[in-house]
Scaffold this active site. Structure first.
Site, mmCIF file in Angstrom:
data_model
loop_
_atom_site.group_PDB
_atom_site.id
_atom_site.type_symbol
_atom_site.label_atom_id
_atom_site.label_comp_id
_atom_site.label_asym_id
_atom_site.label_seq_id
_atom_site.Cartn_x
_atom_site.Cartn_y
_atom_site.Cartn_z
ATOM 1 N N TRP A 159 0.840 -1.202 0.000
ATOM 2 C CA TRP A 159 0.000 0.000 0.000
ATOM 3 C C TRP A 159 0.876 1.253 0.000
ATOM 4 O O TRP A 159 0.519 2.278 -0.600
ATOM 5 C CB TRP A 159 -0.901 -0.012 1.242
ATOM 6 N N HIS A 160 2.022 1.179 0.680
ATOM 7 C CA HIS A 160 2.874 2.360 0.782
ATOM 8 C C HIS A 160 3.479 2.766 -0.553
ATOM 9 O O HIS A 160 3.831 3.925 -0.748
ATOM 10 C CB HIS A 160 3.991 2.131 1.802
ATOM 11 N N GLY A 161 3.661 1.827 -1.447
ATOM 12 C CA GLY A 161 4.235 2.206 -2.735
ATOM 13 C C GLY A 161 4.379 1.036 -3.669
ATOM 14 O O GLY A 161 4.517 -0.109 -3.236
#
Lengths: 466, 450
Positions: free
Chosen positions: A325-327
């Site tokens: 989700w972060h990247g």
């Protein structure tokens, strides 16, 4: 527009007068309409197409939520499934297409020579990860019957509320939507907390995070081969604190903005580097994301309802997805996996042994583990990670950074973290006793002092990129 | 703060918004009154607005005791710097022991002053015999590998001078500076790849464009040529708003602190905007604008030339952001023209051919051999992805070669893969364009860290 930029501050103060005047003259509904308009204008200041995407997304989610309840009082499942699928597809296209495209092409190239997937020149809309998760939380809550579907204006405001739009906190419907829908008149009952949080945000973000980045994290990460191993260790610790100051500074300022608008946002940080183990860390770091992952990934996967092994597998999957989700990068995935595996080891320990580490030792080990994770979080690719790790064996270079000074700063940070709550409470109490102009003077003096102390420039918030 | 545990709305229903709004509004008004000029410069630089306004009268000048406060601040900063310097030296001694100490310098008799190695500015007289034979642990004598993103603001120049007494006097703005004759041999040598040798120092100057490329460049230069680089790039800067950040002065200050053999400049993303000069509005691209901007470019090149250093000016890349579309060719024309005025020292390297499919328009995805289609520019239409940064580092690296081996020099390390594709081998060229480069001064880490 940046939350801590001068132009935002001036426009926001002007807006506040209008907002509270509208509240006293026309009531809460008028305030909500003003907030909705302001939120979309704020988002348009980044790119009007972002606002277009947001309104499309919001309308789809809100209409599907309306379709959940049948006239006979039962609930349909398909709108929830369709809504979640659309939300994830939307996020996937804008955030992950190019990641999957390059990975898929790498996989396809040995089989199909010259295989090529079309290039989509997409711009990642700022905040998309946050409002997507907030939209899913709303839809699932309505689908589970925990919350009734909102009216269109209230629902649109819930998904675009400008203090939380860019990087959270990710609110549950009973936290933000309930306040939007509440018919009772809004009030600012603790202005001293808003002022204190603005000061805290300025200290954390404009001064400390910028200082740590400029003096330590950026030089060391950009060229790890030129630094002594201890400097690399220092740089990693500095980055850990930079990240905390950056994101918790952001949370402080948006919480203050919400307070000034008469809203109360959920807590996102509770001194994470004082955590005594990894699960404790995730109860203190980016709390609204952790609980979202728990509620909408870990528990639906089965949570701890299966056997021990299955529970650990669910944990690893949830943490890996959290990383992703972060990247859209393999380093973020491995970062999530790193934490997942760490949690499994911790659970294994707790299963086989009753013995627990002393709190201080637990804190140190957790901090080291988390810092090593931040190395993956910061690195752009594997080459950067390996160059940094290789540098840990470099002990012959004459240090060029003031590592003793950083060590001192670390001691100060950890000491302050232990007493942060008490300091904030006492400061709020002292500020409350002052007249309004005294509070104003405190804010002014702090802002001026921070402007003098902070490095030049206004760096962006790290979490805006997620 | 545990806000969720504080039932604000429940305990006190009475709103205090009038006093809260008054407090915040008053603080904002006072902040604007005190910091008006700083805010104006910030808006001019970042949003290109209020350009027609000159300097604002600020209330800070009216506050009694503001001079005293400024002195307190200076004293405090000096005190902080001294503590930091001591801690740095203590840290170096703790970790590196004797290696952190400088080698004792031999006192040279005046008659043995090597004429060829004397910088132009000090040529008339030999430098005084060195008196620092004692192995002190002064920070100015210690060796520093690389300090990235340091701050060498012009305002620190005076203080820096008091610390480093061995530097040569500044010759920037020296009217006596005479351009060496550009003989065909000298021109040929200047056009060849720039020869680097171990111990050379490179200064990296620029805005956020350079901030992205610098880490790759530093690593590649270190691995391939064993040279040290100093990255002083700073985001949101350029040559259009010197009141916000003055690059010509900063480069000058950097040379007064240390010697560099090469300067690499990469900026322009913040520059294609209108200027205000003495209250007059100057349109981007107008004759006056070109004149003023060219003069600022020239100042940087001349400072470099006066210190016998070489300069590589990387052209601004094609921009994809709407308000910057098609604006960079004028900047590049100025960079190229001014560089051509100093052919022995400066060279302009266009970046567009390496970043664009047709060599001039913004291209987000490039077809690269062995990698296929890769994203080289970020979503903002200005900056580079890691791949784009590596491409530019490779382009810059191709401007260098190893200096001809000397018997006194240590062996050159083999070329290594630095994360960028190695530069194509180039023929060896003369190490210095016209005059021999003066011996590099040891950097002062205490100052460099500011």
């Amino acid at each position: 527009m940046h939350y801590l930029s001068p132009e935002f501050a001036l426009i926001f103060v002007g807006f506040l007068w209008l907002y509270w005047w509208a509240g006293s003259a026309y009531g809460v509904r008028a305030q909500n309409h003003l907030l909705l308009g302001a939120s979309y204008l704020f988002y348009c200041s980044f790119d009007w197409r972002f606002a277009l995407l947001l309104i499309n997304f919001s309308l789809v989610i809100l209409l599907l939520a309306q379709a959940i309840r049948t006239p006979d009082g039962t609930r349909r499942r398909w709108p929830v499934i369709a809504g979640v699928a659309i939300a994830l597809l939307n996020l996937g296209i804008f955030k992950y297409y190019n990641f999957f495209r390059e990975e898929a092409m790498a996989l396809l190239s040995p089989i199909f020579t010259g295989a090529s997937l079309p290039v989509l020149e997409l711009v990642l809309p700022v905040g998309i990860s946050f409002y997507t998760f907030q939209g899913i939380a709303y839809l699932v809550s309505v689908g589970r019957g925990e919350y009734k579907a909102a009216t269109l204006p209230d629902g649109l405001l819930h998904l675009s509320f400008f203090p939380t739009l860019l990087a959270g906190p990710i609110c549950r419907p009973n936290e933000l939507l309930a306040q939007i829908e509440s018919p009772s008149q809004r009030a600012i009952v603790a202005p001293e907390w808003a002022i204190l949080l603005v000061i805290s945000a300025l200290i954390k973000k404009v001064w400390l995070a910028a200082w740590l980045a400029e003096e330590w994290a950026n030089p060391v990460f950009s060229n790890p081969e030129s630094y002594h191993a201890l400097e690399l260790v220092g740089g990693l610790m500095a980055y850990a604190w930079q990240l905390f100051f950056d994101f918790s500074g952001y949370t402080d300022v948006v919480t203050a903005l919400a307070l000034l608008l008469g809203f109360n946002l959920p807590v996102n940080f509770r001194q994470p580097y004082l955590a005594t183990n990894l699960s404790d860390f995730w109860k203190r770091w980016h709390i609204t994301l952790s609980r979202w992952i728990r509620d909408y990934v870990y528990i639906p996967l089965g949570g701890n309802r299966g056997n021990w092994g299955l529970t650990q597998l669910n944990l690893v999957i949830a943490m890996t997805l959290s990383g992703f989700w972060h990247g859209a990068s393999i380093t973020f995935v491995v970062w999530g996996l790193w934490h997942g595996i760490g949690l499994v080891f911790q659970n294994l320990w707790h299963k086989v042994s009753e013995w627990r580490l002393p709190a201080v030792i637990g804190q140190i080990i957790t901090f080291i583990f988390v810092c090593l994770g931040w190395l993956l979080f910061r690195a752009e690719d594997w080459d950067s990670v390996s160059a940094f790790v290789k540098g840990f064996g470099e002990w012959d270079i004459v240090p060029s950074l003031n590592w003793l000074g950083l060590l001192l700063a670390m001691v100060v940070f950890f000491t302050l973290a232990r007493h942060a709550q008490a300091i904030m409470d006492k400061s709020a109490l002292a500020l409350r006793k002052l007249p309004w102009w005294g509070q104003s003077f405190c804010l002014l003096v702090c802002a001026l002092a921070i402007m003098e102390l902070a490095p030049a420039g206004m760096p962006g918030f790290i979490y805006f990129g997620f | 703060m545990q806000l969720d545990e504080k039932p604000f709305l429940a305990i006190e229903p009475e709103s205090q918004h009038p006093s809260a709004l008054a407090a915040i509004s008053l603080a904002c008004v006072l902040l604007v009154a005190i910091k008006g000029n700083a805010l104006l410069q910030y808006w001019q630089q970042t949003h290109h607005i209020f350009l027609e306004l000159g300097n604002l009268p600020t209330a800070s000048q009216l506050i009694p005791g503001s001079q005293t406060f400024a002195h307190w601040q200076q004293d405090f900063n000096r005190w902080g710097d001294e503590r930091a310097e001591r801690m740095l030296v203590a840290g170096q001694l703790l970790l590196a022991g004797d290696k952190a100490l400088p080698k004792p310098q031999v006192v040279m008799a005046p008659t043995k002053c090597p004429e060829v190695a004397t910088p132009k500015a000090t040529a008339p007289t030999c430098p005084a015999p060195a008196t620092n034979e004692k192995p002190t642990a002064e920070p100015s004598k210690t060796s520093v590998p690389v300090v990235a993103n340091i701050n060498i603001a012009p305002s620190e120049k005076k203080e820096a001078k008091t610390v480093d007494t061995t530097e040569s006097p500044s010759t920037t703005d020296d009217p006596a500076f005479v351009m060496p004759e550009a003989t065909p041999e000298a021109l040929a040598a200047a056009n060849a790849p720039i020869a680097l040798q171990t111990g050379d120092r490179i200064l990296l100057v620029g805005d956020s464009l350079m901030q992205g490329v610098a880490p790759h460049l530093i690593t590649a230069l270190k691995r391939n040529y064993n040279v040290e680089s100093m990255d002083i790039s700073r985001h949101s800067t350029g040559l259009t708003y010197p009141a916000f950040f003055d690059w010509p002065a900063t480069v000058k200050a950097a040379f007064e602190l240390e010697n560099y053999q090469v300067v690499i400049v990469f900026l322009g993303a913040n520059d294609p905007w209108d200027m205000t000069l003495q209250g007059k509005y100057v349109r981007y691209g107008s004759e006056r604008w070109r004149e003023v901007y060219s003069a600022r470019v020239k100042q940087i090149i001349q400072t470099t030339a006066e210190h016998n250093a070489r300069l590589i000016w990387l052209g601004a890349p094609p921009m994809g952001r709407e308000d910057l579309l098609g604006k960079e060719p004028l900047l590049n024309e100025i960079y190229a023209t001014e560089s051509a005025r100093y052919p022995l020292f400066a060279r302009f390297v266009a970046t567009a051919p390496s970043l664009s499919t047709d060599g001039s328009t913004f291209t987000k995805f490039l077809e690269l051999p062995e990698r296929g289609s890769v994203m080289v520019r970020t979503d903002d239409g200005v900056h580079f992805t890691t791949q784009g940064q590596k491409l530019l580092a490779k382009l810059t690296l191709a401007q260098f070669t190893h200096a001809a081996p000397s018997t006194e020099q240590p062996p050159v390390p083999p070329m290594a893969e630095p994360g960028v594709i190695p530069a194509e081998p180039k023929p060896t060229a003369s190490p210095a364009p016209v005059e021999p480069t003066p011996p590099a001064q040891q950097p002062n880490p205490a100052i460099s860290q500011r």
